[in-house]
Design a protein around this motif. Structure first.
Motif, PDB file in Angstrom:
ATOM      1  N   MET A 119     112.076  52.207 -19.070  1.00  0.00           N
ATOM      2  CA  MET A 119     111.099  52.412 -18.005  1.00  0.00           C
ATOM      3  C   MET A 119     110.437  51.082 -17.647  1.00  0.00           C
ATOM      4  N   LYS A 120     110.303  50.846 -16.355  1.00  0.00           N
ATOM      5  CA  LYS A 120     109.655  49.611 -15.918  1.00  0.00           C
ATOM      6  C   LYS A 120     108.141  49.765 -15.987  1.00  0.00           C
ATOM      7  N   VAL A 121     107.513  48.771 -16.539  1.00  0.00           N
ATOM      8  CA  VAL A 121     106.055  48.795 -16.680  1.00  0.00           C
ATOM      9  C   VAL A 121     105.511  47.483 -16.127  1.00  0.00           C
ATOM     10  N   ARG A 122     104.412  47.603 -15.456  1.00  0.00           N
ATOM     11  CA  ARG A 122     103.743  46.431 -14.883  1.00  0.00           C
ATOM     12  C   ARG A 122     102.363  46.348 -15.514  1.00  0.00           C
ATOM     13  N   VAL A 123     102.011  45.173 -15.999  1.00  0.00           N
ATOM     14  CA  VAL A 123     100.696  44.971 -16.602  1.00  0.00           C
ATOM     15  C   VAL A 123      99.923  43.975 -15.744  1.00  0.00           C
ATOM     16  N   LEU A 124      98.751  44.372 -15.310  1.00  0.00           N
ATOM     17  CA  LEU A 124      97.883  43.509 -14.512  1.00  0.00           C
ATOM     18  C   LEU A 124      96.750  43.029 -15.407  1.00  0.00           C
ATOM     19  N   ILE A 125      96.627  41.725 -15.552  1.00  0.00           N
ATOM     20  CA  ILE A 125      95.646  41.138 -16.456  1.00  0.00           C
ATOM     21  C   ILE A 125      94.688  40.292 -15.629  1.00  0.00           C
ATOM     22  N   ARG A 126      93.399  40.523 -15.822  1.00  0.00           N
ATOM     23  CA  ARG A 126      92.422  39.758 -15.035  1.00  0.00           C
ATOM     24  C   ARG A 126      91.233  39.419 -15.913  1.00  0.00           C
ATOM     25  N   PRO A 127      90.497  38.362 -15.564  1.00  0.00           N
ATOM     26  CA  PRO A 127      89.316  38.012 -16.361  1.00  0.00           C
ATOM     27  C   PRO A 127      88.301  39.147 -16.321  1.00  0.00           C
ATOM     28  N   LYS A 128      87.662  39.417 -17.444  1.00  0.00           N
ATOM     29  CA  LYS A 128      86.591  40.410 -17.467  1.00  0.00           C
ATOM     30  C   LYS A 128      85.468  40.000 -16.529  1.00  0.00           C
ATOM     31  N   ALA A 129      84.736  40.979 -16.037  1.00  0.00           N
ATOM     32  CA  ALA A 129      83.556  40.686 -15.230  1.00  0.00           C
ATOM     33  C   ALA A 129      82.607  39.815 -16.046  1.00  0.00           C
ATOM     34  N   GLY A 130      82.110  38.765 -15.437  1.00  0.00           N
ATOM     35  CA  GLY A 130      81.184  37.875 -16.116  1.00  0.00           C
ATOM     36  C   GLY A 130      81.836  36.687 -16.771  1.00  0.00           C
ATOM     37  N   ILE A 131      83.148  36.722 -16.916  1.00  0.00           N
ATOM     38  CA  ILE A 131      83.864  35.590 -17.487  1.00  0.00           C
ATOM     39  C   ILE A 131      84.261  34.646 -16.343  1.00  0.00           C
ATOM     40  N   LEU A 132      84.121  33.369 -16.563  1.00  0.00           N
ATOM     41  CA  LEU A 132      84.433  32.397 -15.518  1.00  0.00           C
ATOM     42  C   LEU A 132      85.876  32.545 -15.059  1.00  0.00           C
ATOM     43  N   ASP A 133      86.061  32.665 -13.754  1.00  0.00           N
ATOM     44  CA  ASP A 133      87.392  32.736 -13.159  1.00  0.00           C
ATOM     45  C   ASP A 133      87.573  31.492 -12.298  1.00  0.00           C
ATOM     46  N   ALA A 134      87.940  30.398 -12.954  1.00  0.00           N
ATOM     47  CA  ALA A 134      87.993  29.108 -12.261  1.00  0.00           C
ATOM     48  C   ALA A 134      89.073  29.101 -11.177  1.00  0.00           C
ATOM     49  N   GLN A 135      90.204  29.722 -11.466  1.00  0.00           N
ATOM     50  CA  GLN A 135      91.263  29.760 -10.452  1.00  0.00           C
ATOM     51  C   GLN A 135      90.812  30.549  -9.223  1.00  0.00           C
ATOM     52  N   GLY A 136      90.154  31.676  -9.484  1.00  0.00           N
ATOM     53  CA  GLY A 136      89.682  32.487  -8.368  1.00  0.00           C
ATOM     54  C   GLY A 136      88.667  31.738  -7.518  1.00  0.00           C
ATOM     55  N   GLN A 137      87.757  31.047  -8.173  1.00  0.00           N
ATOM     56  CA  GLN A 137      86.753  30.278  -7.419  1.00  0.00           C
ATOM     57  C   GLN A 137      87.413  29.177  -6.605  1.00  0.00           C
ATOM     58  N   THR A 138      88.415  28.536  -7.194  1.00  0.00           N
ATOM     59  CA  THR A 138      89.105  27.455  -6.494  1.00  0.00           C
ATOM     60  C   THR A 138      89.806  27.981  -5.247  1.00  0.00           C
ATOM     61  N   VAL A 139      90.489  29.120  -5.404  1.00  0.00           N
ATOM     62  CA  VAL A 139      91.180  29.702  -4.252  1.00  0.00           C
ATOM     63  C   VAL A 139      90.164  30.115  -3.193  1.00  0.00           C
ATOM     64  N   GLU A 140      89.066  30.712  -3.629  1.00  0.00           N
ATOM     65  CA  GLU A 140      88.063  31.188  -2.663  1.00  0.00           C
ATOM     66  C   GLU A 140      87.462  30.031  -1.867  1.00  0.00           C
ATOM     67  N   ARG A 141      87.334  28.879  -2.514  1.00  0.00           N
ATOM     68  CA  ARG A 141      86.804  27.717  -1.790  1.00  0.00           C
ATOM     69  C   ARG A 141      87.851  27.065  -0.905  1.00  0.00           C
TER      70      ARG A 141
END
Lengths: 80, 80
Positions: B1-23
């Motif tokens: 069976m194919k399974v997909r796992v989505l992993i993301r920083p917890k709320a409150g943890i610095l997401d430097a990549q996300g901030q960089t993309v947003e800027r």
């Protein structure tokens, strides 16, 4: 609108992270795992989701070596 | 069976990549983008998807700073 972008290496492009995970899992007792691929997940909120493909081409993905899949909240009814 | 796992920083943890993309997006003319988060995508084939959560805890994610979401092919009817 919330949009989720799934980015993965194109078929035939080396997926070093996926290979590493696939080799590490049996050592932890997970023997039945195949075809592991590791990519990136980008989640964002945007007013005009029609422009997300252009964002992928220009910044989020490297279209030479990566495929991307855009999932909007509306098209993804199974998720709450 | 194919399974997909989505992993993301917890709320409150610095997401430097996300901030960089947003800027970076407004500089490319994408002005209406908010709440950008960058995480990882792991796709794999496994016989027993019940063990995927354990794989996440032990190898795929860092449960101290990351949340993960497991999506099986069956539960994700919107995708072909």
């Amino acid at each position: 609108m919330k949009v989720r972008v799934l980015i993965r290496p194109k078929a035939g492009i080396l997926d070093a992270q996926g290979q590493t995970v696939e080799r590490a899992l049996p050592a932890l007792g997970f023997d039945d795992v195949r075809n592991v691929h590791v990519g990136r997940l980008v989640e964002l909120e945007v007013d005009n989701p029609a422009r997300v493909a252009e964002m992928c081409e220009r910044l989020l993905a490297n279209p030479l070596i990566e495929d991307y899949e855009i999932v909007t909240a509306a098209a993804d009814g199974a998720r709450t």
